[in-house]
Scaffold this motif. Structure first.
Motif, PDB file in Angstrom:
ATOM      1  N   ASP A   6       0.849  -1.189   0.000  1.00  0.00           N
ATOM      2  CA  ASP A   6       0.000   0.000   0.000  1.00  0.00           C
ATOM      3  C   ASP A   6       0.885   1.239   0.000  1.00  0.00           C
ATOM      4  N   ASP A   7       0.423   2.304  -0.640  1.00  0.00           N
ATOM      5  CA  ASP A   7       1.205   3.533  -0.710  1.00  0.00           C
ATOM      6  C   ASP A   7       0.416   4.682  -0.094  1.00  0.00           C
ATOM      7  N   ASP A   8       1.167   5.697   0.326  1.00  0.00           N
ATOM      8  CA  ASP A   8       0.588   6.883   0.956  1.00  0.00           C
ATOM      9  C   ASP A   8      -0.231   6.513   2.191  1.00  0.00           C
ATOM     10  N   VAL A   9       0.355   5.661   3.023  1.00  0.00           N
ATOM     11  CA  VAL A   9      -0.265   5.249   4.280  1.00  0.00           C
ATOM     12  C   VAL A   9       0.527   5.873   5.423  1.00  0.00           C
ATOM     13  N   ILE A  10      -0.177   6.559   6.304  1.00  0.00           N
ATOM     14  CA  ILE A  10       0.441   7.175   7.474  1.00  0.00           C
ATOM     15  C   ILE A  10       0.137   6.307   8.692  1.00  0.00           C
ATOM     16  N   LEU A  11       1.185   5.845   9.342  1.00  0.00           N
ATOM     17  CA  LEU A  11       1.084   5.072  10.584  1.00  0.00           C
ATOM     18  C   LEU A  11       1.217   6.053  11.739  1.00  0.00           C
ATOM     19  N   PHE A  12       0.269   5.997  12.684  1.00  0.00           N
ATOM     20  CA  PHE A  12       0.300   6.949  13.800  1.00  0.00           C
ATOM     21  C   PHE A  12      -0.144   6.269  15.086  1.00  0.00           C
ATOM     22  N   ASP A  13       0.179   6.903  16.207  1.00  0.00           N
ATOM     23  CA  ASP A  13      -0.217   6.423  17.532  1.00  0.00           C
ATOM     24  C   ASP A  13      -1.651   6.903  17.784  1.00  0.00           C
ATOM     25  N   GLY A  14      -2.597   5.975  17.728  1.00  0.00           N
ATOM     26  CA  GLY A  14      -4.016   6.314  17.813  1.00  0.00           C
ATOM     27  C   GLY A  14      -4.506   6.784  19.162  1.00  0.00           C
ATOM     28  N   VAL A  15      -3.728   6.593  20.220  1.00  0.00           N
ATOM     29  CA  VAL A  15      -4.156   7.081  21.534  1.00  0.00           C
ATOM     30  C   VAL A  15      -3.489   8.409  21.891  1.00  0.00           C
ATOM     31  N   CYS A  16      -2.567   8.849  21.061  1.00  0.00           N
ATOM     32  CA  CYS A  16      -1.853  10.109  21.278  1.00  0.00           C
ATOM     33  C   CYS A  16      -2.703  11.260  20.736  1.00  0.00           C
ATOM     34  N   ILE A  17      -3.052  12.204  21.585  1.00  0.00           N
ATOM     35  CA  ILE A  17      -3.882  13.330  21.167  1.00  0.00           C
ATOM     36  C   ILE A  17      -3.166  14.158  20.105  1.00  0.00           C
ATOM     37  N   PHE A  18      -1.875  14.418  20.295  1.00  0.00           N
ATOM     38  CA  PHE A  18      -1.106  15.179  19.307  1.00  0.00           C
ATOM     39  C   PHE A  18      -1.101  14.464  17.958  1.00  0.00           C
ATOM     40  N   CYS A  19      -0.876  13.161  17.970  1.00  0.00           N
ATOM     41  CA  CYS A  19      -0.813  12.368  16.734  1.00  0.00           C
ATOM     42  C   CYS A  19      -2.166  12.365  16.024  1.00  0.00           C
ATOM     43  N   SER A  20      -3.238  12.259  16.789  1.00  0.00           N
ATOM     44  CA  SER A  20      -4.577  12.267  16.213  1.00  0.00           C
ATOM     45  C   SER A  20      -4.902  13.630  15.604  1.00  0.00           C
ATOM     46  N   ARG A  21      -4.421  14.691  16.232  1.00  0.00           N
ATOM     47  CA  ARG A  21      -4.604  16.034  15.651  1.00  0.00           C
ATOM     48  C   ARG A  21      -3.809  16.171  14.357  1.00  0.00           C
ATOM     49  N   TRP A  22      -2.620  15.549  14.322  1.00  0.00           N
ATOM     50  CA  TRP A  22      -1.808  15.538  13.096  1.00  0.00           C
ATOM     51  C   TRP A  22      -2.600  14.893  11.964  1.00  0.00           C
ATOM     52  N   ARG A  47       1.105  -4.592  12.228  1.00  0.00           N
ATOM     53  CA  ARG A  47       1.888  -5.326  11.212  1.00  0.00           C
ATOM     54  C   ARG A  47       2.837  -4.379  10.481  1.00  0.00           C
ATOM     55  N   LEU A  48       2.323  -3.231  10.127  1.00  0.00           N
ATOM     56  CA  LEU A  48       3.130  -2.220   9.446  1.00  0.00           C
ATOM     57  C   LEU A  48       4.282  -1.784  10.345  1.00  0.00           C
ATOM     58  N   ALA A  49       3.979  -1.498  11.601  1.00  0.00           N
ATOM     59  CA  ALA A  49       5.012  -1.062  12.551  1.00  0.00           C
ATOM     60  C   ALA A  49       6.116  -2.109  12.675  1.00  0.00           C
ATOM     61  N   ARG A  50       5.726  -3.356  12.887  1.00  0.00           N
ATOM     62  CA  ARG A  50       6.737  -4.414  13.027  1.00  0.00           C
ATOM     63  C   ARG A  50       7.591  -4.538  11.762  1.00  0.00           C
ATOM     64  N   ALA A  51       6.966  -4.388  10.599  1.00  0.00           N
ATOM     65  CA  ALA A  51       7.715  -4.460   9.337  1.00  0.00           C
ATOM     66  C   ALA A  51       8.755  -3.342   9.247  1.00  0.00           C
ATOM     67  N   PHE A  52       8.485  -2.222   9.895  1.00  0.00           N
ATOM     68  CA  PHE A  52       9.393  -1.074   9.858  1.00  0.00           C
ATOM     69  C   PHE A  52      10.343  -1.037  11.051  1.00  0.00           C
ATOM     70  N   GLY A  53      10.243  -2.039  11.951  1.00  0.00           N
ATOM     71  CA  GLY A  53      11.116  -2.053  13.127  1.00  0.00           C
ATOM     72  C   GLY A  53      10.651  -1.149  14.248  1.00  0.00           C
ATOM     73  N   ILE A  54       9.363  -0.831  14.273  1.00  0.00           N
ATOM     74  CA  ILE A  54       8.787   0.001  15.335  1.00  0.00           C
ATOM     75  C   ILE A  54       8.050  -0.915  16.302  1.00  0.00           C
ATOM     76  N   ASP A  55       8.278  -0.740  17.596  1.00  0.00           N
ATOM     77  CA  ASP A  55       7.595  -1.539  18.605  1.00  0.00           C
ATOM     78  C   ASP A  55       6.166  -1.020  18.767  1.00  0.00           C
ATOM     79  N   PRO A  56       5.147  -1.808  18.386  1.00  0.00           N
ATOM     80  CA  PRO A  56       3.764  -1.334  18.498  1.00  0.00           C
ATOM     81  C   PRO A  56       3.356  -0.997  19.937  1.00  0.00           C
TER      82      PRO A  56
END
Length: 135
Positions: A6-22, A47-56
């Motif tokens: 998939d392209d143009d997908v933004i992965l964000f922290d869904g419980v973070c208020i700042f991230c949700s405002r972003w 799944r996306l996070a783990r593929a990128f080496g980010i700890d979910p």
């Protein structure tokens, strides 16, 4: 990592208020509706996070897949902004050395819950935005 399907997908922290405002900021300005969004707390986002080496369980960055490449930290933010109408000027910020940009990004990321707060659960988007969220 192989090219993400998939392209143009933004992965964000869904419980973070700042991230949700972003996410809302980007969605409001993305008149072409090119970007999709996925909270790291969703199955797809984890799944996306783990593929990128980010700890979910302890995300320290957002990420974006754009043009088949993965961008993280300040590169992710600048890449997304530079694709929005009227925001192309932010490309000039890529001249700032990446270590400096990323250190500022990391400082905000480390303190985002303390500064901006945290939701008890992932924020619930309105119907228009919900159509652009992958879970």
């Amino acid at each position: 990592m192989n090219k993400w399907p998939d392209d143009d997908v933004i992965l964000f922290d869904g419980v973070c208020i700042f991230c949700s405002r972003w996410v809302r900021f980007v969605a409001k300005r993305d008149s072409a509706k090119r970007f999709l969004f996925t909270p790291i707390q969703s199955d797809y986002g984890a799944r996306l996070a783990r593929a990128f080496g980010i700890d979910p369980a302890d995300p320290d960055t957002n990420a974006v897949v754009h043009g088949g490449e993965v961008f993280m930290k300040s590169d992710a933010a600048l890449t997304v902004l530079s694709q929005l109408p009227g925001w192309g000027w932010v490309r000039a910020l890529f001249v700032v050395p990446k270590p400096l940009r990323d250190s500022v990004y990391s400082m905000v990321a480390r303190n985002r819950y303390r500064i901006f707060g945290k939701y008890d659960a992932c924020f619930v988007p309105d119907d228009d935005l919900r159509a652009r969220v992958i879970e």
